[in-house]
Design an enzyme around this catalytic site. Structure first.
Site, PDB file in Angstrom:
ATOM      1  N   LYS A  96       0.838  -1.214   0.000  1.00 18.71           N
ATOM      2  CA  LYS A  96       0.000   0.000   0.000  1.00 18.71           C
ATOM      3  C   LYS A  96       0.859   1.245   0.000  1.00 18.71           C
ATOM      4  O   LYS A  96       0.984   1.927   1.014  1.00 18.71           O
ATOM      5  CB  LYS A  96      -0.889   0.000   1.240  1.00 18.71           C
ATOM      6  CG  LYS A  96      -1.995  -1.043   1.210  1.00 18.71           C
ATOM      7  CD  LYS A  96      -2.771  -1.005   2.493  1.00 18.71           C
ATOM      8  CE  LYS A  96      -3.961  -1.936   2.455  1.00 18.71           C
ATOM      9  NZ  LYS A  96      -4.608  -2.054   3.768  1.00 18.71           N
ATOM     10  N   GLY A 140      -7.610  -3.319   1.522  1.00 17.19           N
ATOM     11  CA  GLY A 140      -8.818  -3.195   2.342  1.00 17.19           C
ATOM     12  C   GLY A 140      -8.437  -2.982   3.794  1.00 17.19           C
ATOM     13  O   GLY A 140      -7.248  -2.889   4.128  1.00 17.19           O
ATOM     14  N   ALA A 166      -3.015  -6.574  10.237  1.00 20.92           N
ATOM     15  CA  ALA A 166      -2.485  -7.941  10.275  1.00 20.92           C
ATOM     16  C   ALA A 166      -2.798  -8.654  11.598  1.00 20.92           C
ATOM     17  O   ALA A 166      -3.188  -9.827  11.611  1.00 20.92           O
ATOM     18  CB  ALA A 166      -0.978  -7.911  10.025  1.00 20.92           C
ATOM     19  N   LYS A 184      -4.815   6.422   2.143  1.00 20.92           N
ATOM     20  CA  LYS A 184      -5.346   6.499   3.518  1.00 20.92           C
ATOM     21  C   LYS A 184      -4.227   6.564   4.561  1.00 20.92           C
ATOM     22  O   LYS A 184      -4.445   7.062   5.672  1.00 20.92           O
ATOM     23  CB  LYS A 184      -6.323   5.347   3.808  1.00 20.92           C
ATOM     24  CG  LYS A 184      -5.767   3.931   3.646  1.00 20.92           C
ATOM     25  CD  LYS A 184      -5.035   3.429   4.841  1.00 20.92           C
ATOM     26  CE  LYS A 184      -4.273   2.169   4.500  1.00 20.92           C
ATOM     27  NZ  LYS A 184      -3.416   1.668   5.572  1.00 20.92           N
ATOM     28  N   ASP A 240     -10.881   1.117   4.651  1.00 17.83           N
ATOM     29  CA  ASP A 240      -9.487   1.123   5.117  1.00 17.83           C
ATOM     30  C   ASP A 240      -9.143   2.449   5.797  1.00 17.83           C
ATOM     31  O   ASP A 240      -8.372   2.490   6.767  1.00 17.83           O
ATOM     32  CB  ASP A 240      -8.554   0.871   3.929  1.00 17.83           C
ATOM     33  CG  ASP A 240      -7.231   0.285   4.360  1.00 17.83           C
ATOM     34  OD1 ASP A 240      -7.056   0.014   5.564  1.00 17.83           O
ATOM     35  OD2 ASP A 240      -6.350   0.097   3.491  1.00 17.83           O
ATOM     36  N   ARG A 275       0.390   1.391  12.022  1.00 13.97           N
ATOM     37  CA  ARG A 275       1.728   1.971  12.216  1.00 13.97           C
ATOM     38  C   ARG A 275       1.763   3.420  11.766  1.00 13.97           C
ATOM     39  O   ARG A 275       2.472   4.239  12.322  1.00 13.97           O
ATOM     40  CB  ARG A 275       2.800   1.154  11.489  1.00 13.97           C
ATOM     41  CG  ARG A 275       3.153  -0.176  12.138  1.00 13.97           C
ATOM     42  CD  ARG A 275       2.306  -1.326  11.687  1.00 13.97           C
ATOM     43  NE  ARG A 275       1.992  -1.332  10.300  1.00 13.97           N
ATOM     44  CZ  ARG A 275       2.643  -2.028   9.370  1.00 13.97           C
ATOM     45  NH1 ARG A 275       3.624  -2.796   9.719  1.00 13.97           N
ATOM     46  NH2 ARG A 275       2.275  -1.988   8.104  1.00 13.97           N
ATOM     47  N   GLU A 278       4.167   3.405   5.464  1.00 10.04           N
ATOM     48  CA  GLU A 278       4.246   3.865   4.067  1.00 10.04           C
ATOM     49  C   GLU A 278       3.855   5.331   3.910  1.00 10.04           C
ATOM     50  O   GLU A 278       4.282   6.015   2.983  1.00 10.04           O
ATOM     51  CB  GLU A 278       3.309   3.009   3.191  1.00 10.04           C
ATOM     52  CG  GLU A 278       3.708   1.546   3.055  1.00 10.04           C
ATOM     53  CD  GLU A 278       4.679   1.323   1.903  1.00 10.04           C
ATOM     54  OE1 GLU A 278       5.275   2.307   1.406  1.00 10.04           O
ATOM     55  OE2 GLU A 278       4.854   0.151   1.520  1.00 10.04           O
TER      56      GLU A 278
HETATM   57  N1  LIG Z   1       0.709  -4.836   8.404  1.00 13.97           N
HETATM   58  C1  LIG Z   1      -0.512  -4.608   7.972  1.00 13.97           C
HETATM   59  O1  LIG Z   1      -1.480  -4.622   8.751  1.00 13.97           O
HETATM   60  C2  LIG Z   1      -0.752  -4.360   6.505  1.00 13.97           C
HETATM   61  C3  LIG Z   1       0.279  -3.995   5.657  1.00 13.97           C
HETATM   62  N2  LIG Z   1       0.035  -3.786   4.338  1.00 13.97           N
HETATM   63  C4  LIG Z   1       1.088  -3.363   3.411  1.00 13.97           C
HETATM   64  O2  LIG Z   1       1.970  -4.460   3.195  1.00 13.97           O
HETATM   65  C5  LIG Z   1       3.285  -3.968   2.907  1.00 13.97           C
HETATM   66  C6  LIG Z   1       4.271  -4.659   3.825  1.00 13.97           C
HETATM   67  O3  LIG Z   1       3.917  -4.267   5.118  1.00 13.97           O
HETATM   68  P1  LIG Z   1       4.240  -5.097   6.427  1.00 13.97           P
HETATM   69  O4  LIG Z   1       4.326  -6.545   6.179  1.00 13.97           O
HETATM   70  O5  LIG Z   1       3.270  -4.654   7.435  1.00 13.97           O
HETATM   71  O6  LIG Z   1       5.671  -4.475   6.750  1.00 13.97           O
HETATM   72  P2  LIG Z   1       6.667  -4.833   7.933  1.00 13.97           P
HETATM   73  O7  LIG Z   1       7.354  -3.600   8.310  1.00 13.97           O
HETATM   74  O8  LIG Z   1       5.944  -5.611   8.970  1.00 13.97           O
HETATM   75  O9  LIG Z   1       7.693  -5.823   7.223  1.00 13.97           O
HETATM   76  C7  LIG Z   1       8.324  -5.555   6.018  1.00 13.97           C
HETATM   77  C8  LIG Z   1       9.056  -6.826   5.579  1.00 13.97           C
HETATM   78  O10 LIG Z   1       9.572  -6.629   4.263  1.00 13.97           O
HETATM   79  C9  LIG Z   1      10.953  -6.983   4.281  1.00 13.97           C
HETATM   80  N3  LIG Z   1      11.614  -6.155   3.261  1.00 13.97           N
HETATM   81  C10 LIG Z   1      11.765  -4.820   3.262  1.00 13.97           C
HETATM   82  N4  LIG Z   1      12.396  -4.438   2.140  1.00 13.97           N
HETATM   83  C11 LIG Z   1      12.662  -5.567   1.432  1.00 13.97           C
HETATM   84  C12 LIG Z   1      13.307  -5.831   0.190  1.00 13.97           C
HETATM   85  N5  LIG Z   1      13.802  -4.846  -0.542  1.00 13.97           N
HETATM   86  N6  LIG Z   1      13.398  -7.125  -0.208  1.00 13.97           N
HETATM   87  C13 LIG Z   1      12.907  -8.113   0.540  1.00 13.97           C
HETATM   88  N7  LIG Z   1      12.288  -7.943   1.719  1.00 13.97           N
HETATM   89  C14 LIG Z   1      12.167  -6.667   2.155  1.00 13.97           C
HETATM   90  C15 LIG Z   1      11.435  -6.710   5.692  1.00 13.97           C
HETATM   91  O11 LIG Z   1      12.590  -7.426   5.974  1.00 13.97           O
HETATM   92  C16 LIG Z   1      10.223  -7.178   6.484  1.00 13.97           C
HETATM   93  O12 LIG Z   1      10.271  -8.575   6.653  1.00 13.97           O
HETATM   94  C17 LIG Z   1       3.217  -2.441   3.108  1.00 13.97           C
HETATM   95  O13 LIG Z   1       3.074  -1.810   1.878  1.00 13.97           O
HETATM   96  C18 LIG Z   1       1.960  -2.241   3.946  1.00 13.97           C
HETATM   97  O14 LIG Z   1       1.355  -0.981   3.718  1.00 13.97           O
HETATM   98  C19 LIG Z   1      -1.204  -3.980   3.829  1.00 13.97           C
HETATM   99  C20 LIG Z   1      -2.247  -4.350   4.628  1.00 13.97           C
HETATM  100  C21 LIG Z   1      -2.111  -4.522   6.035  1.00 13.97           C
HETATM  101  O1  LIG Z   2      -3.077  -1.007   5.810  1.00 16.57           O
HETATM  102  C1  LIG Z   2      -3.270  -1.364   6.940  1.00 16.57           C
HETATM  103  C2  LIG Z   2      -4.572  -1.842   7.415  1.00 16.57           C
HETATM  104  O2  LIG Z   2      -5.479  -1.975   6.399  1.00 16.57           O
HETATM  105  C3  LIG Z   2      -2.167  -1.312   7.901  1.00 16.57           C
HETATM  106  O3  LIG Z   2      -1.940   0.010   8.208  1.00 16.57           O
HETATM  107  P1  LIG Z   2      -0.525   0.454   8.772  1.00 16.57           P
HETATM  108  O4  LIG Z   2       0.459   0.212   7.669  1.00 16.57           O
HETATM  109  O5  LIG Z   2      -0.717   1.892   9.108  1.00 16.57           O
HETATM  110  O6  LIG Z   2      -0.250  -0.392   9.969  1.00 16.57           O
END
Ligand SMILES: NC(=O)C1=CN([C@@H]2O[C@H](COP(=O)(O)OP(=O)(O)OC[C@H]3O[C@@H](n4cnc5c(N)ncnc54)[C@H](O)[C@@H]3O)[C@@H](O)[C@H]2O)C=CC1
Ligand SMILES: O=C(CO)COP(=O)(O)O
Length: 411
Positions: free
Chosen positions: A175, A201, A205, A256, A309, A320, A346
């Site tokens: 996102k 959406g 997590a 968002k 969202d 976050r 992000e």
């Molecule tokens: N955590 C949540 O609730 C949600 C997150 N997202 C989206 O998912 C995406 C990932 O977020 P999260 O998993 O929460 O982040 P996070 O901060 O929990 O983890 C990021 C992961 O990506 C890895 N990473 C970072 N750069 C990398 C690269 N260049 N190559 C390989 N691995 C790499 C890191 O080592 C880490 O394991 C973001 O865009 C976020 O907005 C979407 C929906 C919900």
């Molecule tokens: O996208 C998300 C929930 O839908 C997670 O939001 P944050 O990246 O702000 O934790």
């Protein structure tokens, strides 16, 4: 070459059966507790429970098992909270799911413990979930590749997997925005021949890991892609809706985050609910305005990936982006806040991208510009907020009454 999703038709029943068995075996107690403890609100849960019990008790016939032995195969790239939560969900649904994580030691630990110690330490992952740090092994020959890498590394990871892509479908879970590019645009540039989609959406997590009923949107121009993701992830606690407005769904998820930061700040200043409602709805106006400029349907912003969202992230301290905004509001510097968070937010990058794009293209985005001034030009929040309140008379919903009609008779 294997056709994309050629075995899809065999999978619905298989998945449903696996899901039903798994849920009743492993989560039946939780459902019972939920059912008995929250009688008033549990009609839905009760029906679900009954449904699963019925399915489990139904004797299996030979017909049930015919041709149903090939699970959908998929890999989730990115071992953060979201990649892990989604991989776990798919595995629980009976899919052959692998979580790819770049760090070898982390993979070894996960294989041993089935716990993501850094991002989701309180949860035991599905015992069938596989882990890998070998990108070729993780990507080659799979049906679907989900990308849950932060936007800063999104293009790089696609370039790395390109040699192993044959007929896989690629789904972005990310996102954010790269410099002026959406993740779907990066997929089209880096992997021009793949079928793709974006999923977005209100999907915090940790709530998903806690089996809190949740819904999301898979957006793709391809019906087969939408169906594949629904088959893979749809389950008792996770509903997957469809859309063909890829840009609208994707922008909802990216934009968002900006307003979650604003709301986190507002929370630190202990503003009232009127103020929160004003920020939320004017944020939605900005999001849909920016979306329409990019070719999205404004109505998409009324859906789960828009208002859904926006609400979840602006209201939840689990977000976050909200947390970063809250820390800024409490006087931490951006560097201190990002360091303290230790995870992806992000919105910080998205504010800069959207501020620049909106300034260049003349899109009216006052909240985004205000946040930019506070965070990057060190302007005083109170003065910036007052300035926002004195922006003149404008239309509430510009798609109902355009702004230039507000004072038309006085001109
Ligand atoms: N955590 C949540 O609730 C949600 C997150 N997202 C989206 O998912 C995406 C990932 O977020 P999260 O998993 O929460 O982040 P996070 O901060 O929990 O983890 C990021 C992961 O990506 C890895 N990473 C970072 N750069 C990398 C690269 N260049 N190559 C390989 N691995 C790499 C890191 O080592 C880490 O394991 C973001 O865009 C976020 O907005 C979407 C929906 C919900
Ligand atoms: O996208 C998300 C929930 O839908 C997670 O939001 P944050 O990246 O702000 O934790």
């Amino acid at each position: 070459m294997k056709k994309p999703l050629e075995n899809l038709n065999h999978l619905n029943l298989q998945n449903l059966k696996n899901e039903a068995l798994h849920l009743t075996e492993n989560f039946g107690d939780n459902l019972e507790i939920l059912h008995s403890g929250k009688e008033k609100a549990s009609k839905l849960v009760g029906e679900l429970l009954q449904n699963f019990k019925n399915r489990k008790n139904k004797p299996q016939t030979d017909d049930d098992n015919k041709g149903l032995t090939v699970p959908l195969t998929m890999t989730f790239l990115g071992g953060g909270s979201f990649g892990t939560a989604m991989a776990n969900l798919a595995s629980r649904n009976g899919c052959d799911a692998t979580l790819w994580v770049r760090d070898k030691r982390t993979v070894k630990a996960m294989q041993k413990t089935h716990i993501n110690k850094k991002y989701l330490p309180d949860f035991k992952l599905d015992k069938r979930l596989k882990f890998s740090h070998d990108l070729e092994e993780a990507v080659k020959g799979k049906d679907i590749i989900f990308v849950a890498i932060p936007s800063s590394g999104f293009r790089e990871i696609l370039q790395k997997i390109a040699p192993f892509i044959t007929s896989q479908v690629v789904i972005s879970l990310t996102k954010g925005k790269e410099t002026f590019a959406l993740m779907s645009e990066i997929i089209k540039e880096e992997l021009p021949n793949v079928a793709f989609g974006v999923m977005s959406g209100p999907n915090l997590a940790k709530e998903i890991m806690n089996n809190m009923p949740t819904a999301t949107v898979i957006a793709s121009e391809s019906e087969a892609v939408r169906h594949a993701v629904q088959v893979a992830l749809h389950g008792a606690f996770f509903r997957v809706f469809g859309s063909d407005d890829v840009v609208g769904v994707e922008l909802g998820g990216a934009l968002k985050n900006i307003y979650a930061i604003a709301m986190g700040m507002a929370g630190a200043y202990e503003v009232g609910d009127n103020t929160k409602a004003m920020i939320l709805t004017r944020a939605l106006a900005e999001m849909s305005r920016f979306g329409v400029h990019a070719g999205a349907n404004p109505l998409t912003f009324l859906g789960l990936s828009g208002v859904g969202d926006l609400y979840a992230t602006c209201a939840s301290p689990l977000s976050r982006n909200y947390q970063v905004g809250n820390m800024l509001g409490k006087g931490l510097s951006l560097e201190q806040a990002v360091k303290k968070l230790g995870q992806t937010a992000e919105g910080i990058n998205t504010i800069q991208q959207v501020h620049e794009k909106a300034s260049k293209d003349g899109i009216y985005m006052p909240i985004t510009h205000a946040l930019y001034d506070i965070i990057f030009n060190e302007q005083a929040p109170f003065g910036v907020a007052l300035d926002l309140m004195e922006k003149g008379f404008r239309s509430d919903v510009e798609f109902v009454m355009p702004h230039d009609k507000v004072n038309e008779d006085l001109k």
